[in-house]
Design a protein around this motif. Structure first.
Motif, short mmCIF file in Angstrom:
data_model
loop_
_atom_site.label_atom_id
_atom_site.label_comp_id
_atom_site.label_asym_id
_atom_site.label_seq_id
_atom_site.Cartn_x
_atom_site.Cartn_y
_atom_site.Cartn_z
N VAL A 249 0.86 -1.19 0.00
CA VAL A 249 0.00 0.00 0.00
C VAL A 249 0.89 1.23 0.00
O VAL A 249 2.04 1.19 0.41
CB VAL A 249 -0.94 0.08 1.24
CG1 VAL A 249 -2.00 -1.00 1.17
CG2 VAL A 249 -0.13 -0.04 2.52
N ARG A 250 0.34 2.32 -0.48
CA ARG A 250 1.10 3.56 -0.52
C ARG A 250 0.28 4.64 0.15
O ARG A 250 -0.77 5.03 -0.33
CB ARG A 250 1.40 3.96 -1.97
CG ARG A 250 2.85 4.08 -2.25
CD ARG A 250 3.41 5.40 -1.81
NE ARG A 250 2.96 6.47 -2.67
CZ ARG A 250 2.36 7.56 -2.20
NH1 ARG A 250 2.13 7.72 -0.93
NH2 ARG A 250 1.95 8.49 -3.03
N GLU A 251 0.80 5.13 1.27
CA GLU A 251 0.10 6.18 1.99
C GLU A 251 1.07 7.28 2.37
O GLU A 251 2.26 7.04 2.50
CB GLU A 251 -0.55 5.61 3.26
CG GLU A 251 -1.79 4.79 2.97
CD GLU A 251 -2.33 4.08 4.20
OE1 GLU A 251 -1.79 4.29 5.29
OE2 GLU A 251 -3.29 3.32 4.03
N GLY A 252 0.55 8.47 2.57
CA GLY A 252 1.37 9.57 3.06
C GLY A 252 2.37 10.05 2.03
O GLY A 252 2.28 9.75 0.84
N GLN B 177 -1.54 4.60 -6.04
CA GLN B 177 -2.07 3.79 -4.93
C GLN B 177 -2.68 2.50 -5.47
O GLN B 177 -2.50 1.41 -4.92
CB GLN B 177 -3.12 4.59 -4.15
CG GLN B 177 -2.55 5.78 -3.40
CD GLN B 177 -3.62 6.68 -2.81
OE1 GLN B 177 -4.77 6.68 -3.28
NE2 GLN B 177 -3.26 7.46 -1.80
N ASP C 130 -8.81 12.19 -1.85
CA ASP C 130 -8.10 12.04 -0.58
C ASP C 130 -6.61 11.83 -0.79
O ASP C 130 -6.02 10.86 -0.32
CB ASP C 130 -8.69 10.87 0.22
CG ASP C 130 -8.25 10.93 1.68
OD1 ASP C 130 -8.02 12.03 2.19
OD2 ASP C 130 -8.12 9.86 2.30
N SER C 131 -6.00 12.77 -1.51
CA SER C 131 -4.55 12.73 -1.74
C SER C 131 -3.81 13.00 -0.44
O SER C 131 -4.40 13.48 0.53
CB SER C 131 -4.19 13.81 -2.76
OG SER C 131 -4.50 15.08 -2.23
N PRO C 132 -2.51 12.70 -0.39
CA PRO C 132 -1.73 13.04 0.81
C PRO C 132 -1.79 14.53 1.15
O PRO C 132 -1.64 14.91 2.30
CB PRO C 132 -0.31 12.61 0.43
CG PRO C 132 -0.49 11.53 -0.58
CD PRO C 132 -1.71 11.93 -1.36
N ALA D 74 -4.79 15.11 3.51
CA ALA D 74 -4.50 14.70 4.88
C ALA D 74 -3.55 15.69 5.54
O ALA D 74 -3.67 15.99 6.73
CB ALA D 74 -3.89 13.29 4.88
N ALA E 89 -12.53 9.58 -0.54
CA ALA E 89 -11.48 8.58 -0.79
C ALA E 89 -12.02 7.45 -1.67
O ALA E 89 -13.08 6.89 -1.40
CB ALA E 89 -10.99 8.01 0.54
#
Lengths: 356, 356
Positions: free
Chosen positions: A77-80, B88, B285-287, B290, B298
């Motif tokens: 997964v790819r987050e942040g 993602q 809901d891109s980084p 956040a 999202a």
């Protein structure tokens, strides 16, 4: 589409029969079209297209022992913000690989041991020719395994545990933070803090060293201005608050854009203006930096990808003048935006990080 | 590593000779280890590991006509926010593909015609079994080509030109903007504008329709509140400024986080507080969302990836109960942050986009 229709996949022989030519002629159409007359070429190609014949590379693979596939691990997964540079790198790598006739094949793995197990399976199952490694760290078991198997390898990131290591490409992180610090000095700042990661990570220590070097060159003090933090904006905000409020700091060089986001939050919490009052520079030039006017150090992702593929190509087919494993250190680029310009056209206003 | 040392790649025969067993025994170790005694198994495996023997998949490929490779196009470079969802998706797809014994192979291509040429080359050169398509648009020539070749295909994104199209997975964008609009209505807003793309893009029109539907259900007017814009924060900022200043708008539903960034810039330019005074919701809901406290819709990326792989698996090996090409429409999730909460713990402060 009806995949259940029981039609056999077409073969070289069935194409030949339908086109009323020999199997050798079909093979020539595929592999040596200059040997085939124009009308025959057109007819055979029409049949190939019509029936959807796939001239399996498998036979060629068995002769050459080459799959033209290059493996690279990505996270499941790819987050942040953390993985953005690696995603940019993957895009550039796909293009560079194609230019040398290769394709990138992806896999996921948990930890270095899991990655080695994945190499084994990719080599056995897909005859992958070579690997690009990312996220190298101290004591990495991966390169040893790959070398024992005589598999070509290029790393994006230095083997920090082995100064004599070869076949890597990296960004000169110290040059990036040095440029960021010098830029802030040129803006008149003298109390310049560093928001980095805890001592012991190769990449983090490299980025810290550029700030230290530039501060020393400018004759500026660093005592008490160096913070080693997890890569978390909320933690960085608290640390930056202390540096700004209690230590007279007016500028922050950050090891990541995540840390810089926290710094901007602290600037705002104190009612100061980023850029005009407090200079902030991040690292990696993520889309967030561009979106909110944060100055940041950009890694030369396309050049790094091309250099990795060039290292692999030289190992797969070494030519007379090839350095098959010469390390490549690339210079990053400081992107100056409103967050670090005192006289800029417009000051950036930072995000507020809502309370968790 | 010295790739120029002239050592031949090990073969089944050389492994057999070194382990002092028959070639059939080596084959059994690889393909039917339960037939081999423990001591022999250990000895042969040690030799395989020592010499780095690769039991080429090629022979198996020739028998099965399957490479276990699934192709997907990515852009040669990745910049800005637009591609984040696709990145993602790629991470999740790699994991889902592995769970069914497949690997993702990447390629780049210019336009739909270039993509078809790339399919051709990937099938001919790498025996790729199937493709995942992204970025479907009106009049897409790709699916026709793939179907003619009887290649399994799954699209992330609907074939907007063909309501009867099959084998796609998509996010219900209308449900996302409907939830965003209902959330803003619940916060007491009645003048809610939509910042979207120009009419004619399938995805954009879908997202617009959710806002229109929710406004109609709430009995609220929409005349003059619908902006069709390029996906550019600066353009969105100018448009939002007009809506906020001249049309009494107090909330904006946006078709992307890029457009929402522009909306936040306009809110600040007018000295109003995002969240408390003006509600803003983005999409994807891109980084960035956040990081700066932007509410956003999202997409269910992991579920979409799993559904795509499931469609391909059913086409490659249809079982009795398999729907080989049943479309899958997935519900998105509204992530509420400070930018759309009147009574939230802390208001978001938007970025200022520096003058170009």
């Amino acid at each position: 589409m009806d995949p259940d229709d029981g039609v056999e996949r077409p073969t070289l022989a069935s194409v030949a029969a339908l086109a009323q030519v020999s199997k050798q002629t079909v093979s020539n159409v595929l592999n040596a079209p200059h040997l085939v007359s124009g009308a025959t070429l057109d007819r055979v190609r029409a049949v190939i297209d019509e029936v959807g014949y796939r001239p399996l590379r498998a036979a060629q693979q068995m002769r050459s022992h080459r799959s033209q596939l290059i493996g690279i691990r990505i996270d499941p997964v790819r987050e942040g913000l953390g993985g953005i540079v690696l995603d940019q790198f993957l895009h550039a790598l796909t293009r560079s690989a194609e230019e040398s006739g290769h394709r990138m094949v992806l896999f996921t793995a948990d930890g270095a041991e899991g990655e080695v197990a994945a190499y084994d399976e990719l080599v056995a199952g897909f005859a992958v020719d070579a690997f690009v490694l990312t996220g190298t760290s101290h004591g990495d078991p991966r390169t040893a395994w790959l070398r024992r198997r005589r598999l070509p390898v290029a790393s994006f990131g230095r083997p920090w545990d082995d100064p004599t290591g070869r076949s890597w490409v990296d960004t000169d992180g110290a040059a990036g933070t040095r440029a960021a610090t010098e830029h802030l000095v040129a803006q008149g700042h003298t109390r310049i803090a560093f928001l980095g990661w805890p001592v012991g990570s190769g990449t983090g220590d490299d980025r810290r060293s550029g700030w230290l070097g530039a501060m020393a060159s400018a004759g500026l003090p660093v005592a008490g201005l160096d913070a080693g933090l997890p890569d978390d904006p909320a933690v960085a905000q608290a640390a930056a608050l202390g540096l700004l409020a209690a230590r007279g700091v007016t500028a922050l060089v950050c090891a990541s854009d995540s840390l810089a986001l926290g710094a901007l939050g602290a600037v705002q919490e104190l009612g100061r203006r980023p850029g005009a009052d407090v200079g902030v520079v991040g690292f990696d030039d993520s889309p967030v930096a561009a979106a909110i006017g944060l100055s940041s150090v950009a890694q030369p992702v396309a050049a790094a990808a091309a250099a990795c593929i060039d290292l692999l190509r030289a190992q797969l087919d070494p030519g007379p003048g090839d350095d098959v494993d010469e390390p490549v250190l690339l210079a990053p680029r400081l992107v100056v935006r409103a967050s670090s310009e005192r006289g800029g056209p417009q000051a950036v206003v930072p995000p507020v990080l809502p309370a968790p």
